[in-house]
Design an enzyme around this catalytic site. Structure first.
Site, PDB file in Angstrom:
ATOM      1  N   GLY A 198     -46.245 -17.871  -4.321  1.00  0.00           N
ATOM      2  CA  GLY A 198     -47.058 -18.316  -5.455  1.00  0.00           C
ATOM      3  C   GLY A 198     -48.265 -19.138  -5.008  1.00  0.00           C
ATOM      4  O   GLY A 198     -49.289 -19.162  -5.680  1.00  0.00           O
TER       5      GLY A 198
ATOM      6  N   GLU B  16     -50.782 -16.665  -4.122  1.00  0.00           N
ATOM      7  CA  GLU B  16     -51.259 -16.072  -5.381  1.00  0.00           C
ATOM      8  C   GLU B  16     -52.199 -17.031  -6.114  1.00  0.00           C
ATOM      9  O   GLU B  16     -53.197 -16.618  -6.691  1.00  0.00           O
ATOM     10  CB  GLU B  16     -50.058 -15.689  -6.261  1.00  0.00           C
ATOM     11  CG  GLU B  16     -49.303 -14.498  -5.689  1.00  0.00           C
ATOM     12  CD  GLU B  16     -47.976 -14.227  -6.375  1.00  0.00           C
ATOM     13  OE1 GLU B  16     -47.222 -15.192  -6.613  1.00  0.00           O
ATOM     14  OE2 GLU B  16     -47.702 -13.048  -6.673  1.00  0.00           O
TER      15      GLU B  16
ATOM     16  N   ALA C 284     -43.686 -20.821  -5.159  1.00  0.00           N
ATOM     17  CA  ALA C 284     -43.011 -21.366  -6.344  1.00  0.00           C
ATOM     18  C   ALA C 284     -41.770 -22.114  -5.867  1.00  0.00           C
ATOM     19  O   ALA C 284     -41.248 -21.851  -4.780  1.00  0.00           O
ATOM     20  CB  ALA C 284     -42.634 -20.238  -7.286  1.00  0.00           C
TER      21      ALA C 284
HETATM   22  N1  DAK Z   1     -39.552 -24.185  -2.918  1.00  0.00           N
HETATM   23  C1  DAK Z   1     -38.829 -25.354  -2.867  1.00  0.00           C
HETATM   24  N2  DAK Z   1     -38.787 -26.165  -1.775  1.00  0.00           N
HETATM   25  C2  DAK Z   1     -39.493 -25.780  -0.708  1.00  0.00           C
HETATM   26  C3  DAK Z   1     -40.274 -24.592  -0.679  1.00  0.00           C
HETATM   27  C4  DAK Z   1     -40.285 -23.774  -1.874  1.00  0.00           C
HETATM   28  N3  DAK Z   1     -40.993 -22.664  -1.969  1.00  0.00           N
HETATM   29  N4  DAK Z   1     -40.847 -24.489   0.534  1.00  0.00           N
HETATM   30  C5  DAK Z   1     -40.464 -25.581   1.234  1.00  0.00           C
HETATM   31  N5  DAK Z   1     -39.663 -26.354   0.501  1.00  0.00           N
HETATM   32  C6  DAK Z   1     -39.037 -27.632   0.871  1.00  0.00           C
HETATM   33  C7  DAK Z   1     -37.868 -27.385   1.832  1.00  0.00           C
HETATM   34  O1  DAK Z   1     -36.697 -27.055   1.123  1.00  0.00           O
HETATM   35  C8  DAK Z   1     -37.780 -28.736   2.509  1.00  0.00           C
HETATM   36  O2  DAK Z   1     -37.142 -29.622   1.633  1.00  0.00           O
HETATM   37  P1  DAK Z   1     -35.907 -30.571   2.136  1.00  0.00           P
HETATM   38  O3  DAK Z   1     -34.931 -29.650   2.730  1.00  0.00           O
HETATM   39  O4  DAK Z   1     -36.553 -31.461   3.169  1.00  0.00           O
HETATM   40  O5  DAK Z   1     -35.451 -31.270   0.902  1.00  0.00           O
HETATM   41  C9  DAK Z   1     -39.225 -29.181   2.604  1.00  0.00           C
HETATM   42  O6  DAK Z   1     -39.941 -28.411   1.635  1.00  0.00           O
HETATM   43  C10 DAK Z   1     -39.848 -28.885   3.971  1.00  0.00           C
HETATM   44  O7  DAK Z   1     -39.628 -27.519   4.275  1.00  0.00           O
HETATM   45  P2  DAK Z   1     -38.933 -27.023   5.648  1.00  0.00           P
HETATM   46  O8  DAK Z   1     -37.990 -28.043   6.181  1.00  0.00           O
HETATM   47  O9  DAK Z   1     -38.384 -25.671   5.386  1.00  0.00           O
HETATM   48  O10 DAK Z   1     -40.204 -26.953   6.609  1.00  0.00           O
HETATM   49  P3  DAK Z   1     -40.463 -25.966   7.841  1.00  0.00           P
HETATM   50  O11 DAK Z   1     -41.710 -26.439   8.481  1.00  0.00           O
HETATM   51  O12 DAK Z   1     -39.206 -25.837   8.677  1.00  0.00           O
HETATM   52  O13 DAK Z   1     -40.706 -24.522   7.172  1.00  0.00           O
HETATM   53  C11 DAK Z   1     -41.713 -22.990   5.571  1.00  0.00           C
HETATM   54  C12 DAK Z   1     -41.823 -24.358   6.354  1.00  0.00           C
HETATM   55  C13 DAK Z   1     -42.893 -22.934   4.623  1.00  0.00           C
HETATM   56  C14 DAK Z   1     -41.813 -21.834   6.560  1.00  0.00           C
HETATM   57  C15 DAK Z   1     -40.356 -22.961   4.830  1.00  0.00           C
HETATM   58  O14 DAK Z   1     -40.216 -24.168   4.075  1.00  0.00           O
HETATM   59  C16 DAK Z   1     -40.256 -21.810   3.882  1.00  0.00           C
HETATM   60  O15 DAK Z   1     -39.981 -20.665   4.309  1.00  0.00           O
HETATM   61  N6  DAK Z   1     -40.435 -22.054   2.584  1.00  0.00           N
HETATM   62  C17 DAK Z   1     -40.278 -21.071   1.548  1.00  0.00           C
HETATM   63  C18 DAK Z   1     -41.464 -20.125   1.523  1.00  0.00           C
HETATM   64  C19 DAK Z   1     -41.278 -19.036   0.475  1.00  0.00           C
HETATM   65  O16 DAK Z   1     -40.321 -18.261   0.526  1.00  0.00           O
HETATM   66  N7  DAK Z   1     -42.192 -18.966  -0.510  1.00  0.00           N
HETATM   67  C20 DAK Z   1     -42.097 -18.027  -1.587  1.00  0.00           C
HETATM   68  C21 DAK Z   1     -41.298 -18.610  -2.726  1.00  0.00           C
HETATM   69  S1  DAK Z   1     -41.074 -17.471  -4.087  1.00  0.00           S
HETATM   70  C22 DAK Z   1     -44.021 -16.611 -11.142  1.00  0.00           C
HETATM   71  C23 DAK Z   1     -45.151 -16.786 -10.386  1.00  0.00           C
HETATM   72  C24 DAK Z   1     -45.038 -16.938  -9.003  1.00  0.00           C
HETATM   73  C25 DAK Z   1     -43.794 -16.891  -8.403  1.00  0.00           C
HETATM   74  C26 DAK Z   1     -42.671 -16.703  -9.175  1.00  0.00           C
HETATM   75  C27 DAK Z   1     -42.776 -16.558 -10.554  1.00  0.00           C
HETATM   76  N8  DAK Z   1     -44.129 -16.457 -12.565  1.00  0.00           N
HETATM   77  C28 DAK Z   1     -45.469 -16.501 -13.187  1.00  0.00           C
HETATM   78  C29 DAK Z   1     -42.987 -16.285 -13.384  1.00  0.00           C
HETATM   79  C30 DAK Z   1     -43.730 -17.046  -6.949  1.00  0.00           C
HETATM   80  C31 DAK Z   1     -42.586 -16.978  -6.254  1.00  0.00           C
HETATM   81  C32 DAK Z   1     -42.556 -17.572  -4.915  1.00  0.00           C
HETATM   82  O17 DAK Z   1     -43.501 -18.127  -4.433  1.00  0.00           O
END
Ligand code: DAK
Length: 259
Positions: free
Chosen positions: A110, A113, A67
């Site tokens: 997400g 999921e 997400a």
């Molecule tokens: N959200 C927003 N931006 C994201 C992102 C994310 N989840 N993942 C990556 N990006 C963006 C980065 O900020 C970056 O943007 P800029 O800085 O260039 O503007 C760009 O994508 C490239 O990412 P990185 O520079 O970080 O790339 P790397 O290769 O260094 O790293 C990575 C890739 C995937 C390991 C890293 O980006 C990362 O850790 N990303 C976050 C992964 C994460 O934590 N995912 C879980 C998010 S929480 C719901 C249903 C579902 C959910 C919530 C509510 N409801 C039904 C209410 C789910 C929640 C989640 O998924």
């Protein structure tokens, strides 16, 4: 409807529709609008009689990295309640036609999921699966603790959810999370192959069979067996059943109409 964050094709291949997540710079992070667009496209394809199977994919680098954290960062619990995004996710789960996730690269939070909400997952060998929400001091909220645990068992699910560690496509395959692992250049082709195989079957039988398999996740065995039996009887009400059995007897290929 025109979409901003997804690309769609109703006849990507005969009877096979494609939804491509298209926010590549953000690794296909799932913002609210993107999720709405997926919901809308799935509903449209579910109602289109020419479509028999749907593929959801991203690009080589990411299926979806979760997400959109930037969109969620400042939200309060009441914001989340009012937005009620679960309605969108529930709607996705209710798609009647088979949905295949074709996954390459990051498939996280997400994104994982969403893939698990699909009926099958075909992965590239570069795919990485994970529920890293814990690192953001939240937890999976769209089925991650439930579907992952049912797919891979308690030991691995607990470790992934509590540490946020990623697993490779090979590990996901071994754990039973996904259906196939293929070289990166073949993952979409392989998903299409699987979709076409399903699209050749009777749409009526496929729908009833999908419904029955999913029933196994939210019911006890006895109730599930009764449910299966009713759907089994229902198959005999279709023209497709007559055609399928007649074609077998006449040693020819069946042509199913979904009636
Ligand atoms: N959200 C927003 N931006 C994201 C992102 C994310 N989840 N993942 C990556 N990006 C963006 C980065 O900020 C970056 O943007 P800029 O800085 O260039 O503007 C760009 O994508 C490239 O990412 P990185 O520079 O970080 O790339 P790397 O290769 O260094 O790293 C990575 C890739 C995937 C390991 C890293 O980006 C990362 O850790 N990303 C976050 C992964 C994460 O934590 N995912 C879980 C998010 S929480 C719901 C249903 C579902 C959910 C919530 C509510 N409801 C039904 C209410 C789910 C929640 C989640 O998924």
């Amino acid at each position: 409807m025109s979409y901003e964050f997804i690309l769609t094709e109703a006849q990507y291949q005969p009877h096979v529709a494609l939804i491509r997540l298209n926010r590549p710079k953000e690794l296909n992070a799932l913002n609210l609008q993107l999720m709405q667009e997926i919901k809308h496209a799935l509903l449209e394809f579910d109602q289109n009689e020419d479509v028999r199977c749907i593929i959801i994919t991203g690009n080589e680098r990411a299926f979806a990295a979760g997400a959109d954290i930037k969109q969620m960062e400042s939200r309060t619990a009441i914001d989340m309640l009012v937005i009620d995004q679960f309605e969108t996710w529930d709607q996705i789960r209710k798609t009647k036609k088979p949905v295949i996730a074709a996954v390459s690269g990051f498939c996280l939070g997400g994104g994982c999921e969403l893939a698990m909400t699909c009926d099958m997952i075909v992965a590239s060998e570069t795919a990485k699966f994970g529920q890293p929400e814990i690192k953001l001091a939240i937890m999976p909220g769209a089925g991650g603790t439930q579907r992952l645990t049912r797919a891979v068992g308690k030991a691995l699910a607990m470790e992934m959810v509590l540490t946020g560690k990623f697993i490779s496509a090979d590990e996901a395959m071994e754990a039973g999370l996904i259906n196939r692992v293929v070289p990166e250049e073949l993952y979409l082709e392989e998903a299409v192959k699987l979709a076409k195989e399903i699209a050749q079957q009777s749409p009526v039988a496929v729908r009833l069979a999908k419904e029955s398999v999913l029933k196994a996740f939210d019911t006890g065995l006895q109730e599930g067996l009764y449910f299966e039996r009713k759907n089994f009887y229902m198959c005999f009400a279709s023209e497709d059943q007559k055609e399928g059995m007649n074609a077998f007897v006449e040693k020819r290929n069946a042509v199913f109409k979904g009636r």
